[in-house]
Design a protein around this motif. Structure first.
Motif: not given
Length: 157
Positions: A12-15, A30-35
Motif C-alpha cells: 500500500i505505502g503510507n496511510l 475504529l477509523f479510516l485512513c486514505r492512501d
C-alpha cells in the motif's frame, strides 16, 4: 501534506488518518485512513498492551453506509473483505506490516458479531457525503480529461 499515520504498509505505502469513528483517550480505535491514491481503508486497533496492533481492510462508501446505518456489524465489514493487513508497532515505534487473508484472522481480534458502530452518525454521514462528492468530481474530471486527450489525438492525426 499530512503526516502519515502508518508508514510503508506492505503493498500500500503510507496511510493518512482520514476520519475517526471511535477513539479512546485520544487514540483512534475504529477509523479510516486514505492512501496516496485516495483509496480508503477501515482500521481497527486490536491491541495496546505490550505493542500496538491494528487490522485494516480496503473499504468503500457503500460498505461504510451499511456500517453507519447499522445494517452491517463491524466484524462483518472486516470479514466481508478477502484481504487485509495487520500492522504491529513495538514500544520503540517500529512498525511492521503484513497482508493477511481475512478468513484466517483470529476472530478474537474483531468485535463480537452484532456489535455495531458507536459514533456521531450525523457527522459520519456528512463525511460520507463529502467523500462521495469528491469521488464523483474525480470521475467527472477523468471523463473530461479523457475526452480532451481523444480530441487532441484526433487533431494531431
Amino acid at each position: 501534506m499530512k503526516k502519515s499515520y502508518f508508514e510503508n504498509v506492505t503493498e500500500i505505502g503510507n496511510l493518512y488518518l482520514e476520519y475517526v469513528f471511535y477513539e479512546f483517550e485520544q487514540e483512534p480505535v475504529l477509523f479510516l485512513c486514505r492512501d496516496e491514491y485516495a483509496n480508503i481503508y477501515l482500521c481497527l486497533c486490536i491491541d495496546i498492551r505490550y505493542e500496538q496492533s491494528w487490522v485494516i481492510v480496503p473499504c468503500n462508501i457503500a460498505l461504510l453506509h451499511l456500517l453507519i446505518e447499522e445494517k452491517m456489524d463491524i466484524a462483518s465489514v472486516f470479514l466481508s473483505r478477502k484481504k487485509g493487513w495487520k500492522i504491529i508497532m513495538d514500544i520503540c515505534g517500529n512498525e511492521k506490516s503484513e497482508s493477511v487473508q481475512m478468513k484466517d484472522i483470529d476472530r478474537l481480534d474483531l468485535p463480537k458479531e452484532g456489535t455495531y458502530i458507536r459514533c456521531d452518525k450525523e457527522k459520519a454521514e456528512m463525511y460520507l457525503w463529502k467523500r462521495a462528492f469528491e469521488e464523483e468530481m474525480k470521475r467527472n474530471y477523468d471523463v473530461v480529461n479523457e475526452s480532451d486527450m481523444s480530441i487532441n489525438s484526433l487533431e494531431a492525426a
